[in-house]
Write an enzyme that holds these catalytic residues in place. Structure first.
Site, PDB file in Angstrom:
ATOM      1  N   CYS A 199      -6.649   2.365   4.125  1.00 22.90           N
ATOM      2  CA  CYS A 199      -7.398   1.189   4.568  1.00 22.90           C
ATOM      3  C   CYS A 199      -7.243   1.046   6.084  1.00 22.90           C
ATOM      4  O   CYS A 199      -6.492   1.788   6.712  1.00 22.90           O
ATOM      5  CB  CYS A 199      -6.906  -0.057   3.842  1.00 22.90           C
ATOM      6  SG  CYS A 199      -5.285  -0.594   4.395  1.00 22.90           S
ATOM      7  N   HIS A 255       0.842  -1.184   0.000  1.00 25.56           N
ATOM      8  CA  HIS A 255       0.000   0.000   0.000  1.00 25.56           C
ATOM      9  C   HIS A 255       0.886   1.246   0.000  1.00 25.56           C
ATOM     10  O   HIS A 255       1.959   1.262   0.604  1.00 25.56           O
ATOM     11  CB  HIS A 255      -0.923  -0.019   1.215  1.00 25.56           C
ATOM     12  CG  HIS A 255      -1.974  -1.085   1.118  1.00 25.56           C
ATOM     13  ND1 HIS A 255      -3.079  -1.141   1.916  1.00 25.56           N
ATOM     14  CD2 HIS A 255      -2.062  -2.147   0.281  1.00 25.56           C
ATOM     15  CE1 HIS A 255      -3.822  -2.185   1.585  1.00 25.56           C
ATOM     16  NE2 HIS A 255      -3.211  -2.818   0.606  1.00 25.56           N
ATOM     17  N   GLU A 291       0.830   3.974   1.504  1.00 28.63           N
ATOM     18  CA  GLU A 291       1.198   4.517   2.817  1.00 28.63           C
ATOM     19  C   GLU A 291       2.462   3.835   3.342  1.00 28.63           C
ATOM     20  O   GLU A 291       3.337   4.475   3.921  1.00 28.63           O
ATOM     21  CB  GLU A 291       0.060   4.321   3.822  1.00 28.63           C
ATOM     22  CG  GLU A 291      -1.202   5.110   3.502  1.00 28.63           C
ATOM     23  CD  GLU A 291      -2.157   4.355   2.586  1.00 28.63           C
ATOM     24  OE1 GLU A 291      -1.707   3.447   1.862  1.00 28.63           O
ATOM     25  OE2 GLU A 291      -3.358   4.677   2.594  1.00 28.63           O
ATOM     26  N   CYS A 298      -3.564   0.412   7.161  1.00 22.05           N
ATOM     27  CA  CYS A 298      -2.696   1.592   7.030  1.00 22.05           C
ATOM     28  C   CYS A 298      -3.090   2.662   8.040  1.00 22.05           C
ATOM     29  O   CYS A 298      -2.227   3.318   8.629  1.00 22.05           O
ATOM     30  CB  CYS A 298      -2.754   2.149   5.616  1.00 22.05           C
ATOM     31  SG  CYS A 298      -1.959   1.086   4.412  1.00 22.05           S
TER      32      CYS A 298
HETATM   33 ZN    ZN Z   1      -3.639   0.324   3.144  1.00 22.29          ZN
END
Ligand code: ZN
Length: 197
Positions: free
Chosen positions: A117, A81, A83, A120
């Protein structure tokens, strides 16, 4: 021309009763050897155009490790991801500039295309990042209000709540996602962007 002579040569010091103790040597007809050499020389130049780029073995200029590197990049980077990639870059920056990571994260604003999400959001909270600004909502996995609210919910022993501002350049974010899911990378240089058939 199609006949060959195979001679098994015994390996030194090995049990002659076993098959594996012999090394077979093939004697080819010289014409056949010349002919295959001519064919392979001629094919060599056009094979890179005929064989899919994913096949890296037995093609001039391609090596197996090209594919190995690609797989390792996919596993390590492409599935991560954004992040997490950004957090890694901050950690790396702190190391190079001898800065304390806690000081840096506590004064950092994270800008991201899609609402972080749940996973994260929890990481951002644990790192005590005070402000997150995102483009569009993440209706399936969003951790800043869409599914759960990791940003501001009461979660004892889980970092510090952070402020989250959504909808920043939201239309642009949605367009970027649409392009991404059409398998195009909007950040790729024009010449490298996939051509539509
Ligand atoms: Zn995420």
């Amino acid at each position: 021309m199609r006949e060959v002579l195979i001679t098994p040569i015994p390996k030194e010091g090995k049990d002659p009763q076993l098959c594996a103790s012999y090394r077979p040597i093939v004697l080819l007809n010289l014409d056949a050897k010349l002919y295959t050499k001519i064919l392979s020389r001629r094919l060599e130049g056009v094979l890179p155009d005929l064989v899919h780029p994913d096949q890296s073995g037995f093609i001039k200029g391609r090596q197996t490790h090209d594919n190995l590197r690609r797989v390792s990049h996919l596993l390590e980077k492409a599935t991560r991801h954004a992040e997490m990639v950004a957090i890694d870059q901050v950690l790396d920056w702190c190391q190079r500039h001898s800065e304390k990571t806690t000081d840096v994260f506590e004064h950092t604003t994270l800008y991201v295309t899609v609402e972080p999400c749940i996973m994260c959001a929890a990481a951002l909270r644990l790192l005590k990042i005070p402000l997150v600004i995102y483009g569009c909502r993440n209706d399936r996995f969003g951790g800043c209000g869409s599914v759960l609210n990791i940003a501001t919910d009461y979660l004892p022993n889980t970092g510090t709540p952070f402020e989250c501002i959504g909808g920043y350049r939201a239309e642009e974010a949605v367009e970027m996602l649409k392009t991404f899911y059409k398998q195009e990378n909007p950040n790729a240089p024009k010449s490298k962007a996939r051509k539509k058939d």
